[in-house]
Write an enzyme that holds these catalytic residues in place. Sequence first.
Site, PDB file in Angstrom:
ATOM      1  N   LYS A  48       0.899  -1.190   0.303  1.00  0.00           N
ATOM      2  CA  LYS A  48      -0.202  -0.088   0.081  1.00  0.00           C
ATOM      3  C   LYS A  48       1.067   0.760  -0.312  1.00  0.00           C
ATOM      4  O   LYS A  48       0.753   1.761  -0.896  1.00  0.00           O
ATOM      5  CB  LYS A  48      -1.009  -0.047   1.119  1.00  0.00           C
ATOM      6  CG  LYS A  48      -2.031  -0.859   0.976  1.00  0.00           C
ATOM      7  CD  LYS A  48      -3.139  -1.433   1.942  1.00  0.00           C
ATOM      8  CE  LYS A  48      -4.180  -2.547   1.830  1.00  0.00           C
ATOM      9  NZ  LYS A  48      -3.897  -2.875   3.575  1.00  0.00           N
ATOM     10  N   GLN A  92      -5.140  -2.365   9.537  1.00  0.00           N
ATOM     11  CA  GLN A  92      -4.630  -3.303   9.239  1.00  0.00           C
ATOM     12  C   GLN A  92      -5.477  -4.896   9.854  1.00  0.00           C
ATOM     13  O   GLN A  92      -4.913  -4.617  11.369  1.00  0.00           O
ATOM     14  CB  GLN A  92      -3.053  -3.462   8.467  1.00  0.00           C
ATOM     15  CG  GLN A  92      -3.338  -4.320   7.805  1.00  0.00           C
ATOM     16  CD  GLN A  92      -3.575  -4.842   6.284  1.00  0.00           C
ATOM     17  OE1 GLN A  92      -3.352  -4.155   5.646  1.00  0.00           O
ATOM     18  NE2 GLN A  92      -4.395  -6.477   6.390  1.00  0.00           N
ATOM     19  N   ASP A 115     -11.400   2.449   3.314  1.00  0.00           N
ATOM     20  CA  ASP A 115     -12.059   0.416   3.512  1.00  0.00           C
ATOM     21  C   ASP A 115     -13.269  -0.323   3.281  1.00  0.00           C
ATOM     22  O   ASP A 115     -13.914  -1.298   3.118  1.00  0.00           O
ATOM     23  CB  ASP A 115     -11.516  -0.351   4.482  1.00  0.00           C
ATOM     24  CG  ASP A 115     -10.119  -1.041   3.939  1.00  0.00           C
ATOM     25  OD1 ASP A 115     -10.261  -1.377   2.774  1.00  0.00           O
ATOM     26  OD2 ASP A 115      -9.114  -1.461   5.077  1.00  0.00           O
TER      27      ASP A 115
END
Length: 283
Positions: A48, A92, A115
Amino acid sequence: MILMDGKALAAKRKSELRAKVDKLPRKPGLAVILVGDDPASRTYVNGKRRDCGECGFYSEEYTLPAETAQAEILALIDELNGREDIDGILVQLPLPKGLDSRALLDAIRPDKDVDCFHPVNVGKLFSGQKGGFAPCTPAGVMDLLHEYGISPKGKHCVVLGRSNIVGKPMAALLLAEDGTVTVCHSATPDLARKCATADILVSAVGKAGLVTGDMVKEGAVVVDVAMNRNAEGKLCGDVVMEEVAEKAAYLTPVPGGVGPMTRAGLMDNTYRAACRHLNVSPD
């Protein structure tokens, strides 16, 4: 059989974003919070960071020990929520034991939830409202289908897996484009027969060797979302490539299929978040 090249399409999408970013008053900003030392999570976060560099984004990474208290992470999220230079916040997953992932994800401001885990964005997705974010992996699958001229309209779409990350939102996006959707899972009887009726089959279970040739209709589109390792330690998906390739019209490889598109989807959501914060059109 045509292999759907997610790696090439993701590179194209990131190049397109870079050209758009150059016209913005400032760079989009993404903050990633990594708790613990899970090797797979570290690999994802490194990817990322590279993606942000390729797209011309500003990025920050917060690497915290596995024993970090929930309150400390919540305080960090609260600080990032208030930062004008941070457009997207990503925690994460998976998180170490003892942490409440739902509480942490819910603490992210919906307009920075790139997300698409916050209930506000999930609600907008399932109710068909505009203004939310599309979950990165299902959005990447839809982008691949569009790139290859594949429309779900009028087709029977079977989704293997019912997770909140892939299975459920994947079904919602296929429904939104007029697909007739069946969601299968561990309690579904006669799984092979149901899969064999699919015009578009999306597998997101995480079980190597799950989808065999007898489960695929002649001429079907097969999208393998999973990332597993086989007995030899080699990366693979749910699909037995050698068998399914003999019947499918389109097939995504693992690696190089959906994975790169997931990361491209994150970059697109972060760019769109920045455009909202800057009050400019994303197109």
